[in-house]
Motif scaffolding. Structure first.
Motif, PDB file in Angstrom:
ATOM      1  N   LEU A  40      29.046  -8.099  35.867  1.00  0.00           N
ATOM      2  CA  LEU A  40      30.040  -7.109  36.285  1.00  0.00           C
ATOM      3  C   LEU A  40      31.435  -7.732  36.324  1.00  0.00           C
ATOM      4  CD1 LEU A  40      30.080  -4.124  37.136  1.00  0.00           C
ATOM      5  CD2 LEU A  40      30.042  -4.893  39.508  1.00  0.00           C
ATOM      6  N   HIS A  41      31.521  -8.976  36.748  1.00  0.00           N
ATOM      7  CA  HIS A  41      32.822  -9.655  36.747  1.00  0.00           C
ATOM      8  C   HIS A  41      33.360  -9.768  35.326  1.00  0.00           C
ATOM      9  CE1 HIS A  41      36.084 -12.347  37.774  1.00  0.00           C
ATOM     10  NE2 HIS A  41      35.635 -13.222  36.892  1.00  0.00           N
ATOM     11  N   GLY A  42      32.469 -10.050  34.374  1.00  0.00           N
ATOM     12  CA  GLY A  42      32.891 -10.123  32.984  1.00  0.00           C
ATOM     13  C   GLY A  42      33.553  -8.835  32.535  1.00  0.00           C
ATOM     14  N   TYR A  43      32.932  -7.700  32.861  1.00  0.00           N
ATOM     15  CA  TYR A  43      33.533  -6.415  32.498  1.00  0.00           C
ATOM     16  C   TYR A  43      34.892  -6.236  33.164  1.00  0.00           C
ATOM     17  CZ  TYR A  43      29.300  -4.812  30.206  1.00  0.00           C
ATOM     18  OH  TYR A  43      28.250  -4.674  29.340  1.00  0.00           O
ATOM     19  N   SER A  44      35.019  -6.712  34.399  1.00  0.00           N
ATOM     20  CA  SER A  44      36.271  -6.529  35.136  1.00  0.00           C
ATOM     21  C   SER A  44      37.427  -7.291  34.510  1.00  0.00           C
ATOM     22  CB  SER A  44      36.096  -6.962  36.594  1.00  0.00           C
ATOM     23  OG  SER A  44      36.072  -8.382  36.717  1.00  0.00           O
ATOM     24  N   ILE A  45      37.138  -8.322  33.713  1.00  0.00           N
ATOM     25  CA  ILE A  45      38.204  -9.084  33.054  1.00  0.00           C
ATOM     26  C   ILE A  45      38.215  -8.834  31.544  1.00  0.00           C
ATOM     27  CG2 ILE A  45      38.301 -10.842  34.852  1.00  0.00           C
ATOM     28  CD1 ILE A  45      36.686 -12.696  33.044  1.00  0.00           C
ATOM     29  N   GLY A  46      37.448  -7.840  31.105  1.00  0.00           N
ATOM     30  CA  GLY A  46      37.555  -7.385  29.722  1.00  0.00           C
ATOM     31  C   GLY A  46      36.635  -8.033  28.717  1.00  0.00           C
ATOM     32  N   ALA A 103      36.363   3.294  34.933  1.00  0.00           N
ATOM     33  CA  ALA A 103      36.068   2.851  33.567  1.00  0.00           C
ATOM     34  C   ALA A 103      34.577   2.958  33.293  1.00  0.00           C
ATOM     35  CB  ALA A 103      36.526   1.407  33.363  1.00  0.00           C
ATOM     36  N   PHE A 104      34.245   3.413  32.089  1.00  0.00           N
ATOM     37  CA  PHE A 104      32.857   3.425  31.618  1.00  0.00           C
ATOM     38  C   PHE A 104      32.795   2.555  30.374  1.00  0.00           C
ATOM     39  CE2 PHE A 104      29.273   4.832  29.101  1.00  0.00           C
ATOM     40  CZ  PHE A 104      28.272   5.005  30.046  1.00  0.00           C
ATOM     41  N   PHE A 105      31.921   1.543  30.414  1.00  0.00           N
ATOM     42  CA  PHE A 105      31.772   0.604  29.307  1.00  0.00           C
ATOM     43  C   PHE A 105      30.514   0.980  28.529  1.00  0.00           C
ATOM     44  CE2 PHE A 105      33.687  -1.380  33.000  1.00  0.00           C
ATOM     45  CZ  PHE A 105      34.868  -1.906  32.495  1.00  0.00           C
ATOM     46  N   GLY A 106      30.690   1.682  27.432  1.00  0.00           N
ATOM     47  CA  GLY A 106      29.551   2.108  26.638  1.00  0.00           C
ATOM     48  C   GLY A 106      28.906   0.910  25.955  1.00  0.00           C
ATOM     49  N   GLU A 107      27.593   0.796  26.078  1.00  0.00           N
ATOM     50  CA  GLU A 107      26.883  -0.360  25.539  1.00  0.00           C
ATOM     51  C   GLU A 107      26.180  -0.068  24.221  1.00  0.00           C
ATOM     52  OE1 GLU A 107      26.747  -3.604  26.261  1.00  0.00           O
ATOM     53  OE2 GLU A 107      28.431  -3.092  27.542  1.00  0.00           O
ATOM     54  N   SER A 108      25.373   0.952  24.192  1.00  0.00           N
ATOM     55  CA  SER A 108      24.627   1.242  22.972  1.00  0.00           C
ATOM     56  C   SER A 108      24.107   2.671  23.034  1.00  0.00           C
ATOM     57  CB  SER A 108      23.457   0.258  22.821  1.00  0.00           C
ATOM     58  OG  SER A 108      22.870   0.353  21.536  1.00  0.00           O
ATOM     59  N   MET A 109      23.729   3.190  21.873  1.00  0.00           N
ATOM     60  CA  MET A 109      23.151   4.526  21.795  1.00  0.00           C
ATOM     61  C   MET A 109      22.108   4.540  20.691  1.00  0.00           C
ATOM     62  SD  MET A 109      26.311   6.607  20.079  1.00  0.00           S
ATOM     63  CE  MET A 109      27.025   6.076  18.528  1.00  0.00           C
ATOM     64  N   PHE A 110      21.289   5.569  20.684  1.00  0.00           N
ATOM     65  CA  PHE A 110      20.255   5.679  19.660  1.00  0.00           C
ATOM     66  C   PHE A 110      19.999   7.141  19.362  1.00  0.00           C
ATOM     67  CE2 PHE A 110      17.725   6.671  23.295  1.00  0.00           C
ATOM     68  CZ  PHE A 110      16.648   7.415  22.824  1.00  0.00           C
ATOM     69  N   ARG A 161      34.928  15.061  33.629  1.00  0.00           N
ATOM     70  CA  ARG A 161      34.791  15.851  34.858  1.00  0.00           C
ATOM     71  C   ARG A 161      34.608  14.977  36.090  1.00  0.00           C
ATOM     72  NH1 ARG A 161      30.383  19.735  35.093  1.00  0.00           N
ATOM     73  NH2 ARG A 161      29.196  18.476  33.628  1.00  0.00           N
ATOM     74  N   ALA A 162      34.084  13.776  35.904  1.00  0.00           N
ATOM     75  CA  ALA A 162      33.825  12.885  37.039  1.00  0.00           C
ATOM     76  C   ALA A 162      35.052  12.061  37.430  1.00  0.00           C
ATOM     77  CB  ALA A 162      32.664  11.948  36.702  1.00  0.00           C
ATOM     78  N   GLY A 163      36.115  12.121  36.641  1.00  0.00           N
ATOM     79  CA  GLY A 163      37.323  11.409  37.005  1.00  0.00           C
ATOM     80  C   GLY A 163      37.528  10.070  36.325  1.00  0.00           C
ATOM     81  N   PHE A 164      36.743   9.762  35.302  1.00  0.00           N
ATOM     82  CA  PHE A 164      36.946   8.523  34.553  1.00  0.00           C
ATOM     83  C   PHE A 164      38.177   8.660  33.661  1.00  0.00           C
ATOM     84  CE2 PHE A 164      32.554   8.254  35.799  1.00  0.00           C
ATOM     85  CZ  PHE A 164      32.327   6.900  36.006  1.00  0.00           C
ATOM     86  N   ILE A 165      38.828   7.537  33.379  1.00  0.00           N
ATOM     87  CA  ILE A 165      40.015   7.572  32.526  1.00  0.00           C
ATOM     88  C   ILE A 165      39.900   6.612  31.344  1.00  0.00           C
ATOM     89  CG2 ILE A 165      41.561   8.372  34.344  1.00  0.00           C
ATOM     90  CD1 ILE A 165      42.535   5.487  34.674  1.00  0.00           C
ATOM     91  N   LEU A 166      38.879   5.760  31.324  1.00  0.00           N
ATOM     92  CA  LEU A 166      38.702   4.816  30.227  1.00  0.00           C
ATOM     93  C   LEU A 166      37.241   4.815  29.779  1.00  0.00           C
ATOM     94  CD1 LEU A 166      39.648   2.494  28.362  1.00  0.00           C
ATOM     95  CD2 LEU A 166      39.172   0.907  30.253  1.00  0.00           C
ATOM     96  N   PHE A 167      37.016   5.080  28.491  1.00  0.00           N
ATOM     97  CA  PHE A 167      35.695   4.990  27.884  1.00  0.00           C
ATOM     98  C   PHE A 167      35.779   3.905  26.817  1.00  0.00           C
ATOM     99  CE2 PHE A 167      32.197   7.624  25.466  1.00  0.00           C
ATOM    100  CZ  PHE A 167      31.391   6.496  25.445  1.00  0.00           C
ATOM    101  N   ALA A 222      45.630  -3.513  29.747  1.00  0.00           N
ATOM    102  CA  ALA A 222      46.521  -2.694  30.569  1.00  0.00           C
ATOM    103  C   ALA A 222      45.796  -1.446  31.071  1.00  0.00           C
ATOM    104  CB  ALA A 222      47.769  -2.310  29.778  1.00  0.00           C
ATOM    105  N   GLN A 223      45.036  -0.789  30.198  1.00  0.00           N
ATOM    106  CA  GLN A 223      44.275   0.389  30.607  1.00  0.00           C
ATOM    107  C   GLN A 223      43.173   0.025  31.587  1.00  0.00           C
ATOM    108  OE1 GLN A 223      43.108   3.282  27.641  1.00  0.00           O
ATOM    109  NE2 GLN A 223      44.741   2.667  26.238  1.00  0.00           N
ATOM    110  N   LEU A 224      42.514  -1.103  31.343  1.00  0.00           N
ATOM    111  CA  LEU A 224      41.446  -1.550  32.235  1.00  0.00           C
ATOM    112  C   LEU A 224      41.986  -1.847  33.626  1.00  0.00           C
ATOM    113  CD1 LEU A 224      38.536  -2.469  32.776  1.00  0.00           C
ATOM    114  CD2 LEU A 224      39.154  -4.706  31.808  1.00  0.00           C
ATOM    115  N   ASP A 225      43.143  -2.488  33.703  1.00  0.00           N
ATOM    116  CA  ASP A 225      43.721  -2.815  35.009  1.00  0.00           C
ATOM    117  C   ASP A 225      43.940  -1.577  35.854  1.00  0.00           C
ATOM    118  OD1 ASP A 225      43.708  -5.521  34.535  1.00  0.00           O
ATOM    119  OD2 ASP A 225      45.816  -5.628  33.905  1.00  0.00           O
ATOM    120  N   VAL A 226      44.352  -0.487  35.212  1.00  0.00           N
ATOM    121  CA  VAL A 226      44.553   0.770  35.944  1.00  0.00           C
ATOM    122  C   VAL A 226      43.207   1.389  36.314  1.00  0.00           C
ATOM    123  CG1 VAL A 226      45.460   3.122  35.803  1.00  0.00           C
ATOM    124  CG2 VAL A 226      46.776   1.208  34.853  1.00  0.00           C
ATOM    125  N   ALA A 227      42.292   1.440  35.360  1.00  0.00           N
ATOM    126  CA  ALA A 227      41.017   2.136  35.567  1.00  0.00           C
ATOM    127  C   ALA A 227      40.150   1.472  36.639  1.00  0.00           C
ATOM    128  CB  ALA A 227      40.247   2.216  34.254  1.00  0.00           C
TER     129      ALA A 227
END
Length: 211
Positions: free
Chosen positions: A10-16, A123-130, A150-156, A180-185
Motif C-alpha cells: 500500500l505504501h508503494g501505491y501511495s508513492i506511485g 484513487a483507484f489503482f486498476g490492476e487487471s481484468m479478464f 458516483r463514489a467520489g473517486f477522482i483518479l483511476f 500531482a494527481q495522486l498527491d491530491v487524490a
C-alpha cells in the motif's frame, strides 16, 4: 526486494509505484514506476455504439466483491501474466482489509468478466481484468467507472495504456502529472461500496448522459 507485506504494498501505491513479477512461476517481485502513466478519465469513458447495443441486450449482471479471489485467479489464468502466487496472496490480504475490490460480471452463475484494484483515498489503482465472453470486460470497466464516479473517486490509474484501454477513453500522462494527481487524490476519501448496485442498463443510462 525484501519481504513484501500488504502495508509495504500500500505504501508503494501511495508513492506511485506498483509490483510485478516476470511471470506466474517467477518468485521475484519488482517495483515499476512508468515514465508515462495510463489513466482513465472518469468523465471520459467512451461507450461505442456496439457496446451500447450489447449492454441494452445483455442478460449479464454485475456484482462487487462477491468473488475477489476468483477475479484475481481469472486474471492470472493466461499464458502471459505478471501475477504470481505471492502477488495474488497480497491482494487477497488487502481485499480482506477493505483496501482492494473487485467488480464481477456474471452470466447467471458463471463468472465471465471482471476487474480488480486497490483503493487509497480517492484513487483507484486498476490492476487487471479478464473476459470470458464478448464485451464482458468492457461492461466491467463501464460499471467500474460509473461506480468510481458516483463514489467520489477522482483518479483511476490503469498503469499502462493499451490499445484496448485507449479505445475506451484512457490516455497517457507524464510521471510528474500522475504524481500531482495522486498527491491530491490520496488526501481525500471515497467509499467504493457506497453506491447502490443496479443493472448494467442503469449504468449505461448514466454513462451516456455524461459522454
Amino acid at each position: 526486494m525484501s519481504e513484501l507485506t500488504p502495508e509495504i504494498l500500500l505504501h508503494g501505491y501511495s508513492i506511485g509505484i506498483f509490483p510485478m513479477a516476470e511471470h506466474r512461476d517467477d518468485p521475484e517481485i519488482f517495483w515499476v514506476d512508468p515514465r508515462r502513466r495510463g489513466i482513465m478519465p472518469l468523465n471520459g469513458f467512451h461507450i461505442s455504439r456496439s457496446l451500447t447495443r450489447a449492454i441494452r441486450r445483455t442478460s449479464f449482471h454485475h456484482t462487487i466483491d462477491r468473488d475477489f479471489d476468483g477475479v484475481v485467479a481469472a486474471c492470472a489464468d493466461r499464458e502471459d501474466t505478471w501475477i504470481n502466487e505471492e502477488i495474488a496472496a497480497l491482494y487477497g490480504a488487502l481485499h480482506r482489509a477493505g483496501l482492494a475490490h473487485s467488480l464481477e460480471v456474471w452470466d447467471r452463475e458463471a463468472l465471465v468478466g471482471g476487474v480488480y484494484g486497490v483503493t487509497l483515498g480517492r484513487a483507484f489503482f486498476g490492476e487487471s481484468m479478464f473476459s470470458r465472453r464478448d464485451n464482458a470486460s468492457k461492461m466491467a470497466l463501464a460499471a467500474l467507472v460509473d461506480r468510481l464516479r458516483r463514489a467520489g473517486f477522482i483518479l483511476f490509474d490503469t498503469q499502462f495504456l493499451t490499445d484496448h484501454l485507449a479505445s475506451l477513453g484512457a490516455k497517457e500522462i507524464s510521471r510528474a502529472d500522475y504524481h500531482a494527481q495522486l498527491d491530491v487524490a490520496k488526501r481525500g476519501s471515497a467509499a467504493f461500496s457506497r453506491p447502490a448496485l443496479d443493472s448494467l442498463q442503469d449504468v449505461l443510462q448514466r454513462m451516456t448522459q455524461i459522454s
